[in-house]
Design an enzyme around this catalytic site. Structure first.
Site, PDB file in Angstrom:
ATOM      1  N   TYR A 160     -11.502  -3.462   2.137  1.00  0.00           N
ATOM      2  CA  TYR A 160      -9.997  -2.415   2.417  1.00  0.00           C
ATOM      3  C   TYR A 160      -9.365  -2.633   1.311  1.00  0.00           C
ATOM      4  O   TYR A 160      -9.533  -0.978   0.435  1.00  0.00           O
ATOM      5  CB  TYR A 160      -9.179  -2.697   3.575  1.00  0.00           C
ATOM      6  CG  TYR A 160      -8.545  -1.636   3.989  1.00  0.00           C
ATOM      7  CD1 TYR A 160      -7.611  -1.801   4.353  1.00  0.00           C
ATOM      8  CD2 TYR A 160      -8.543  -0.428   3.126  1.00  0.00           C
ATOM      9  CE1 TYR A 160      -6.792  -0.809   4.748  1.00  0.00           C
ATOM     10  CE2 TYR A 160      -7.610   0.621   3.237  1.00  0.00           C
ATOM     11  CZ  TYR A 160      -6.442   0.175   4.455  1.00  0.00           C
ATOM     12  OH  TYR A 160      -5.778   1.527   4.358  1.00  0.00           O
ATOM     13  N   GLU A 218     -10.478   3.568  -4.752  1.00  0.00           N
ATOM     14  CA  GLU A 218     -10.642   5.533  -4.537  1.00  0.00           C
ATOM     15  C   GLU A 218      -9.020   5.883  -5.690  1.00  0.00           C
ATOM     16  O   GLU A 218      -8.977   7.112  -6.253  1.00  0.00           O
ATOM     17  CB  GLU A 218      -9.294   5.529  -3.158  1.00  0.00           C
ATOM     18  CG  GLU A 218     -10.739   5.897  -2.472  1.00  0.00           C
ATOM     19  CD  GLU A 218     -10.483   5.171  -0.699  1.00  0.00           C
ATOM     20  OE1 GLU A 218      -9.208   6.472  -0.580  1.00  0.00           O
ATOM     21  OE2 GLU A 218     -10.850   4.494  -0.093  1.00  0.00           O
TER      22      GLU A 218
END
Lengths: 324, 244
Positions: free
Chosen positions: B166, B173
């Protein structure tokens, strides 16, 4: 409680009922919060909440949720203890709903914001537009007209909140209010930004577009207000008999022939008028979102009406005549 | 947002209303099994593609181009999961799933595809890898769950790998969006300026910055939610048998 007097008077005739016991546990931790002794069996949930409030002054009754099972729905205030599926010692689970505000405060908060933020943009307070435009005003009539309409709309809503609507004793949690305020205040700031912008482009078809849309807006505002008055008089009727709203002599209420919630219909109509009048995409977007939300509410209300009243007019739709 | 293991999950109960769970019927279950198998296979294809391209080139650079098409296809295919929620055949929150899927699709199309210059960035590889491993585990988890034969290993992987994947995905991103900023500002990509007929404006550059800022409140919430889920699901591992 009053029952004590009853007990004394009727002692000879009726066997004295010992008070019930209510144990209140925290729904999450299962720890005992309080143990209520000698509770009258015909006490309501509201009474029990008052008792809990005495031990925990920070938890006023409106922010308490009491349930028979941690995962169950909250019990309604009107429910009577002895009608619940519990023995003479009841176990209830408590949940703190967080700070609550009464409906009047909710609506005042939600409507004051858009009223004042729009005006901030209309008067072009500094730091919104490029510095040279600070405190100037647009030369266009449509901009002033739009400001008048928008301000009038929210003033009408505030007047209705204070003088017309009769709210139940229900409340709304603080988090929901904050979310709603962000939505209303944010959107009105967003659309005010464009309408009062120095580079605002007036509607393509000019005065005819502006004036006819403004007329639509005004008609719908009057219509909406008429419906609110009608619904209000329905509630205030004093008789116990519930009835669904019907058209009156006021022509604006004749929309009741076609829809269950003409107040929402008129509201959409007003915003539609405002969108056309300003020819502003964010306003149209706001109108669309409002329409979707109000349709959901209208359909819910319509379903409730049709279920409750056998002779409910078949022609009526929820919000859009003959369609939705 | 990569948020591995978020999205349709039978084990995320959270504070859902205590309605009776409308499980999928036999037909819906069959369809869902096929869907999850296909998605697992798709992401395996992407994984294999990445490995093969790396071995062929000998470097991490520019691996995006070798898996661009399957990535777009299968990530976009995840939009079906929103439909599954809406149809009620999956017990997940429509809003949560919608948000999760749309943020992935946004990154795939509106950032990576649209701003060509970032496609050769290493940050792209970072989030693609994170997504690939996550999705392979997630879709196989669903497949096995639907067939009522969930190996403990898969369950463990789903609730453990996210701890690394994660943050890895989120970093990839954010770095990618950050890399795209100068090009967006220069070309005015997806932006509308005043004056125009509809009195509307949109600055994609500001929107991307806002998107990056939104990670700050959202990432910790989702991450700690998954950590809590992990404790709940894996915490009683000693009590239960290895397979469900």
């Amino acid at each position: 409680m009053m029952a004590l007097q009853n007990r004394c008077r009727r002692k000879s005739r009726v066997r004295v009922m010992p008070g019930w016991q209510v144990e209140v546990l925290d729904a999450k931790t299962r720890k005992q919060l309080c143990f209520l002794d000698k509770v009258e069996p015909y006490s309501t949930i509201a009474d029990i909440k008052s008792l809990v409030h005495k031990s925990y002054p920070q938890w006023y009754p409106a922010r308490q949720a009491l349930k028979l099972d941690p995962k169950a729905k909250a019990l309604r205030d009107e429910e009577v203890l002895q009608s619940l599926p519990v023995g003479t010692t009841a176990t209830m689970y408590f949940r703190d709903l967080g700070p609550q505000l009464g409906w009047t405060m909710v609506f005042l908060a939600e409507y004051m914001g858009p009223l004042f933020t729009y005006l901030m943009f209309y008067f072009r307070l500094p730091f919104i537009y490029p510095h040279r435009y600070a405190f100037t005003s647009s030369p266009l009539t449509v901009t002033t007209l739009a400001c008048a309409c928008h301000t009038g709309h929210y003033m009408k809503r505030l007047v209705e909140t204070i003088f017309v609507h009769r709210f139940s004793h229900g409340t709304m949690p603080l988090r929901t209010i904050i979310r709603n305020c962000v939505y209303y205040w944010g959107f009105s700031a967003w659309l005010a930004y464009y309408i009062n912008h120095p580079l605002y482009t007036p509607p393509y078809y000019g005065d005819i577009q502006i004036n006819s849309a403004c007329a639509l807006f005004l008609l719908c505002e009057v219509g909406n207000f008429s419906i609110h008055l009608t619904l209000n008089s329905l509630k205030g009727e004093g008789t116990k008999v519930r009835n669904f709203p019907t058209p009156t002599r006021n022509p604006f209420t004749w929309l009741f022939f076609f829809v269950s919630c003409p107040n929402y219909t008129y509201e959409v109509g007003a915003w539609l008028g405002f969108s056309i009048m300003t020819q502003c995409l964010p306003v149209a977007l706001y109108t669309l979102l409002s329409f979707i939300q109000m349709s959901v509410w209208a359909r819910g209300k319509h379903r409730a009406y049709t279920r409750e009243f056998k002779a409910y007019p078949g022609l009526r739709m929820a919000i859009v005549p003959l369609v939705l | 947002m990569s948020a591995p293991a978020m999205g349709p999950s039978k084990t995320i109960q959270g504070d859902a209303a205590p309605r009776k769970k409308r499980g999928p019927g036999a037909l819906a279950t069959a369809y869902l099994v096929i869907y999850n198998v296909v998605m697992t296979a798709g992401w395996l294809v992407i994984a294999v593609g990445l490995v093969r391209a790396y071995l062929a080139r000998g470097s991490y650079h520019g691996l995006y181009y070798s898996i661009e098409k399957p990535l777009k296809f299968f990530q976009t295919g995840a939009v079906l999961e929103i439909v599954h929620c809406a149809a009620g055949i999956v017990p997940s929150s429509l809003v949560l799933t919608g948000f999760q899927v749309l943020s992935r699709v946004f990154l795939t199309w509106a950032v990576t595809h649209s701003v060509r210059e970032v496609q050769s960035e290493d940050s792209v590889l970072l989030f693609v890898t994170a997504w690939t491993v996550t999705e392979i585990i997630r879709y196989s988890f669903y497949t096995f769950s639907l067939l009522n034969h969930l190996p403990y290993l898969i369950k463990w992987a789903r609730y453990t790998f996210f701890i690394v994947l994660y943050p890895m995905g989120v970093s990839g991103e954010l770095l990618t969006i950050y890399a795209a900023l100068p090009y967006v500002q220069k070309t005015g990509l997806y932006s509308i300026t005043l004056p125009n007929k509809y009195n509307f404006s949109f600055d994609y550059y500001s929107f991307l910055i806002l998107a990056m800022v939104s990670y700050i409140p959202l990432f910790p919430q989702l991450y700690f939610h998954m950590l809590r889920q992990r404790k709940k699901v894996l915490g009683h591992a000693e009590d239960f048998s290895k397979t469900d």
